[in-house]
Design a protein around this motif. Structure first.
Motif, PDB file in Angstrom:
ATOM      1  N   GLU A  22      -7.523 -34.544  41.562  1.00  0.00           N
ATOM      2  CA  GLU A  22      -8.506 -35.603  41.737  1.00  0.00           C
ATOM      3  C   GLU A  22      -9.511 -35.209  42.815  1.00  0.00           C
ATOM      4  O   GLU A  22      -9.149 -34.677  43.855  1.00  0.00           O
ATOM      5  CB  GLU A  22      -7.785 -36.891  42.155  1.00  0.00           C
ATOM      6  CG  GLU A  22      -8.700 -38.040  42.444  1.00  0.00           C
ATOM      7  CD  GLU A  22      -7.954 -39.243  43.006  1.00  0.00           C
ATOM      8  OE1 GLU A  22      -8.636 -40.156  43.457  1.00  0.00           O
ATOM      9  OE2 GLU A  22      -6.718 -39.250  42.997  1.00  0.00           O
ATOM     10  N   ARG A  23     -10.802 -35.446  42.529  1.00  0.00           N
ATOM     11  CA  ARG A  23     -11.853 -35.187  43.509  1.00  0.00           C
ATOM     12  C   ARG A  23     -12.387 -36.511  44.025  1.00  0.00           C
ATOM     13  O   ARG A  23     -12.601 -37.437  43.255  1.00  0.00           O
ATOM     14  CB  ARG A  23     -13.022 -34.422  42.896  1.00  0.00           C
ATOM     15  CG  ARG A  23     -12.760 -32.987  42.696  1.00  0.00           C
ATOM     16  CD  ARG A  23     -13.999 -32.185  42.496  1.00  0.00           C
ATOM     17  NE  ARG A  23     -14.901 -32.704  41.479  1.00  0.00           N
ATOM     18  CZ  ARG A  23     -15.935 -32.034  41.017  1.00  0.00           C
ATOM     19  NH1 ARG A  23     -16.189 -30.829  41.459  1.00  0.00           N
ATOM     20  NH2 ARG A  23     -16.724 -32.555  40.110  1.00  0.00           N
ATOM     21  N   ILE A  24     -12.619 -36.563  45.322  1.00  0.00           N
ATOM     22  CA  ILE A  24     -13.216 -37.744  45.932  1.00  0.00           C
ATOM     23  C   ILE A  24     -14.672 -37.415  46.225  1.00  0.00           C
ATOM     24  O   ILE A  24     -14.971 -36.414  46.876  1.00  0.00           O
ATOM     25  CB  ILE A  24     -12.486 -38.125  47.231  1.00  0.00           C
ATOM     26  CG1 ILE A  24     -11.027 -38.459  46.945  1.00  0.00           C
ATOM     27  CG2 ILE A  24     -13.193 -39.282  47.924  1.00  0.00           C
ATOM     28  CD1 ILE A  24     -10.165 -38.595  48.178  1.00  0.00           C
ATOM     29  N   SER A  25     -15.573 -38.245  45.734  1.00  0.00           N
ATOM     30  CA  SER A  25     -16.997 -38.072  45.987  1.00  0.00           C
ATOM     31  C   SER A  25     -17.351 -38.858  47.252  1.00  0.00           C
ATOM     32  O   SER A  25     -17.274 -40.080  47.267  1.00  0.00           O
ATOM     33  CB  SER A  25     -17.797 -38.570  44.786  1.00  0.00           C
ATOM     34  OG  SER A  25     -19.159 -38.299  44.970  1.00  0.00           O
ATOM     35  N   ASN A  26     -17.703 -38.159  48.312  1.00  0.00           N
ATOM     36  CA  ASN A  26     -17.951 -38.762  49.617  1.00  0.00           C
ATOM     37  C   ASN A  26     -19.419 -39.088  49.831  1.00  0.00           C
ATOM     38  O   ASN A  26     -20.293 -38.541  49.169  1.00  0.00           O
ATOM     39  CB  ASN A  26     -17.468 -37.816  50.717  1.00  0.00           C
ATOM     40  CG  ASN A  26     -15.981 -37.618  50.668  1.00  0.00           C
ATOM     41  OD1 ASN A  26     -15.227 -38.420  51.172  1.00  0.00           O
ATOM     42  ND2 ASN A  26     -15.542 -36.542  50.026  1.00  0.00           N
ATOM     43  N   TYR A  65     -17.499 -33.176  47.970  1.00  0.00           N
ATOM     44  CA  TYR A  65     -16.206 -33.515  47.383  1.00  0.00           C
ATOM     45  C   TYR A  65     -15.063 -33.126  48.303  1.00  0.00           C
ATOM     46  O   TYR A  65     -15.106 -32.104  48.979  1.00  0.00           O
ATOM     47  CB  TYR A  65     -15.999 -32.772  46.062  1.00  0.00           C
ATOM     48  CG  TYR A  65     -16.971 -33.123  44.980  1.00  0.00           C
ATOM     49  CD1 TYR A  65     -17.124 -34.437  44.539  1.00  0.00           C
ATOM     50  CD2 TYR A  65     -17.729 -32.140  44.364  1.00  0.00           C
ATOM     51  CE1 TYR A  65     -18.008 -34.753  43.527  1.00  0.00           C
ATOM     52  CE2 TYR A  65     -18.617 -32.456  43.346  1.00  0.00           C
ATOM     53  CZ  TYR A  65     -18.752 -33.758  42.927  1.00  0.00           C
ATOM     54  OH  TYR A  65     -19.631 -34.072  41.927  1.00  0.00           O
ATOM     55  N   SER A  66     -14.028 -33.946  48.286  1.00  0.00           N
ATOM     56  CA  SER A  66     -12.774 -33.619  48.961  1.00  0.00           C
ATOM     57  C   SER A  66     -11.639 -34.058  48.049  1.00  0.00           C
ATOM     58  O   SER A  66     -11.872 -34.571  46.957  1.00  0.00           O
ATOM     59  CB  SER A  66     -12.696 -34.307  50.327  1.00  0.00           C
ATOM     60  OG  SER A  66     -12.756 -35.707  50.174  1.00  0.00           O
ATOM     61  N   ARG A  67     -10.420 -33.852  48.505  1.00  0.00           N
ATOM     62  CA  ARG A  67      -9.223 -34.268  47.758  1.00  0.00           C
ATOM     63  C   ARG A  67      -8.473 -35.316  48.555  1.00  0.00           C
ATOM     64  O   ARG A  67      -8.625 -35.417  49.763  1.00  0.00           O
ATOM     65  CB  ARG A  67      -8.308 -33.067  47.531  1.00  0.00           C
ATOM     66  CG  ARG A  67      -8.829 -32.075  46.550  1.00  0.00           C
ATOM     67  CD  ARG A  67      -7.749 -31.059  46.280  1.00  0.00           C
ATOM     68  NE  ARG A  67      -8.231 -30.016  45.397  1.00  0.00           N
ATOM     69  CZ  ARG A  67      -7.559 -28.922  45.129  1.00  0.00           C
ATOM     70  NH1 ARG A  67      -6.376 -28.731  45.674  1.00  0.00           N
ATOM     71  NH2 ARG A  67      -8.035 -28.030  44.316  1.00  0.00           N
ATOM     72  N   PRO A  68      -7.603 -36.071  47.882  1.00  0.00           N
ATOM     73  CA  PRO A  68      -6.762 -37.030  48.616  1.00  0.00           C
ATOM     74  C   PRO A  68      -5.890 -36.300  49.644  1.00  0.00           C
ATOM     75  O   PRO A  68      -5.604 -35.116  49.497  1.00  0.00           O
ATOM     76  CB  PRO A  68      -5.893 -37.653  47.528  1.00  0.00           C
ATOM     77  CG  PRO A  68      -6.574 -37.362  46.242  1.00  0.00           C
ATOM     78  CD  PRO A  68      -7.354 -36.098  46.443  1.00  0.00           C
ATOM     79  N   MET A 122     -16.382 -40.554  54.089  1.00  0.00           N
ATOM     80  CA  MET A 122     -17.016 -41.745  53.503  1.00  0.00           C
ATOM     81  C   MET A 122     -17.949 -42.455  54.470  1.00  0.00           C
ATOM     82  O   MET A 122     -18.957 -43.006  54.072  1.00  0.00           O
ATOM     83  CB  MET A 122     -15.952 -42.734  53.028  1.00  0.00           C
ATOM     84  CG  MET A 122     -15.289 -42.302  51.762  1.00  0.00           C
ATOM     85  SD  MET A 122     -16.477 -42.274  50.420  1.00  0.00           S
ATOM     86  CE  MET A 122     -15.385 -42.065  49.065  1.00  0.00           C
TER      87      MET A 122
END
Length: 130
Positions: A22-26, A65-68, A122
């Motif tokens: 999963e990628r987190i869009s910051n 992008y980062s990860r959990p 974020m």
């Protein structure tokens, strides 16, 4: 039994059929930059699609992008960097991906300023652009 491998964007090899993490869009990219004249290193936050000036360079992150936290760290961002020349023209000197895990891989190396990605997040203490 043979296990197939699939290359993802030329960066990683994962077993075929495995799900991509999963990628987190910051909303904010965190950079460090060095002014080679003074020897000072500055860390600065830049909101996505905002342009911030660092010396004669203008830095604009397009995605970060980062990860959990439960996954292996992997932080990357797509960045555009322009230089303001002595005759006040703007010249693109970098467009591409930066990787926080490998800061030397795609850092911007300029005769006076170097810039590299440190992190994505974020929120920032810096107010968002209007």
């Amino acid at each position: 039994m043979t296990i197939g491998l699939v290359a993802l964007a030329g960066l990683a090899v994962v077993p075929a059929g495995a799900q991509e993490p999963e990628r987190i869009s910051n909303r904010v990219a965190v950079f460090s930059g060095i002014d080679k004249i003074t020897g000072r290193i500055h860390t600065f936050d830049v909101y996505i699609d905002e342009t911030v000036q660092f010396g004669a360079l203008q830095v604009t992150p397009r995605v970060c992008y980062s990860r959990p936290e439960t996954e292996a760290p992997k932080t990357d961002a797509f960045i555009e960097v322009d230089e303001i020349t002595l005759d006040s023209k703007i010249r693109r000197i970098f467009t591409g991906w930066m990787f926080a895990d490998s800061p030397g891989l795609n850092a911007v190396e300029h005769p006076i300023y170097d810039i590299w990605l440190k992190d994505c997040k974020m929120e920032s203490d810096v107010p968002p652009p209007k």
